[in-house]
Design an enzyme around this catalytic site. Structure first.
Site, PDB file in Angstrom:
ATOM      1  N   VAL A  86       0.842  -1.199   0.000  1.00  0.00           N
ATOM      2  CA  VAL A  86       0.000   0.000   0.000  1.00  0.00           C
ATOM      3  C   VAL A  86       0.876   1.248   0.000  1.00  0.00           C
ATOM      4  CG1 VAL A  86      -1.847   1.251   1.172  1.00  0.00           C
ATOM      5  CG2 VAL A  86      -1.789  -1.258   1.261  1.00  0.00           C
ATOM      6  N   LYS A  87       0.709   2.057  -1.026  1.00  0.00           N
ATOM      7  CA  LYS A  87       1.502   3.275  -1.180  1.00  0.00           C
ATOM      8  C   LYS A  87       0.745   4.430  -0.530  1.00  0.00           C
ATOM      9  CE  LYS A  87       4.308   5.270  -4.901  1.00  0.00           C
ATOM     10  NZ  LYS A  87       4.439   5.308  -6.383  1.00  0.00           N
TER      11      LYS A  87
END
EC number: 2.2.1.2
Length: 218
Positions: A86-87
């Site tokens: 997850v960025k």
């Protein structure tokens, strides 16, 4: 050092994967838009298609900028494939979300990092990766490579497990300099990766070998 490709183009990802040196992929909303991918379902399908090509991590960016929204989006993204990271943007609620994800065993990439202080916060929160942007700092006459070296040094001082993922890598010298200062990962376009293959002396040397072979063997 790990090599990630910074693209959402499936053909480019396949080409990099076929080289046998690809360790992962980073994407962002701009790269998705460049490929004409829009709408949540299509975006998720595209992420899945990327995950099906590569063996390593795939960074998928949240759009939300509030804590609750980042958590909700992140928890949805990780259902796509175990390779998803997850960025999360380097903002106050982003740091809080990274801490939450870390406690849940969800891997994160803290993006849009432009200072050593930001990188320190990301590591303290438990980010898997931190992404300092070299080229964008160079664009405003700041030394992006110096920042990479600073972060690498700080993380080594305290044995942080967060990996330094150098981003906004514009050319092969950026990549080589990242290797020199000890960045864990570099993410860059395909042309930068393939640019490492090229040297005029390699070309001229090969041409001579082939010419000599032809003379001898007819």
């Amino acid at each position: 050092m790990k090599f990630f490709i910074d693209t959402a183009n499936l053909n480019e990802i396949r080409e990099a994967q076929e080289l046998g040196i690809l360790d992962g992929v980073t994407t962002n909303p701009s790269l998705m838009a460049k490929e004409g991918i829009s709408g949540k379902d299509n975006v998720f399908k595209h992420y899945k298609a990327i995950c099906d090509i590569v063996d390593g991590d795939v960074s998928a960016e949240v759009i939300a900028t509030d804590y609750k929204g980042i958590i909700e989006e992140g928890e949805e993204l990780i259902t796509i494939d175990p390779k998803i990271v997850v960025k999360v943007p380097m903002i106050k609620d982003g740091i809080k979300a990274i801490k939450y994800f870390s406690q849940k065993g969800i891997r994160t990439n803290c993006t849009l990092v432009f200072s050593a202080g930001q990188a320190l916060l990301a590591a303290k929160a438990g980010a898997t990766y931190v992404s300092p942007f070299i080229g964008r700092l160079d664009d405003i006459s700041q030394d992006g490579m110096e920042l990479i070296a600073q972060i690498v040094g700080i993380y080594r001082n305290y044995d942080y497990q967060t990996e330094v993922l150098a981003a906004s890598v514009r050319h092969t010298m950026h990549l080589i300099n990242c290797a020199e200062v000890g960045a864990d990962v570099v993410t860059c376009p395909l042309n930068v990766i393939t640019g490492l293959l090229n040297h005029p002396l390699t070309d001229s040397g090969l041409a001579k070998f082939l010419a000599d072979h032809k003379k001898v063997n007819g």
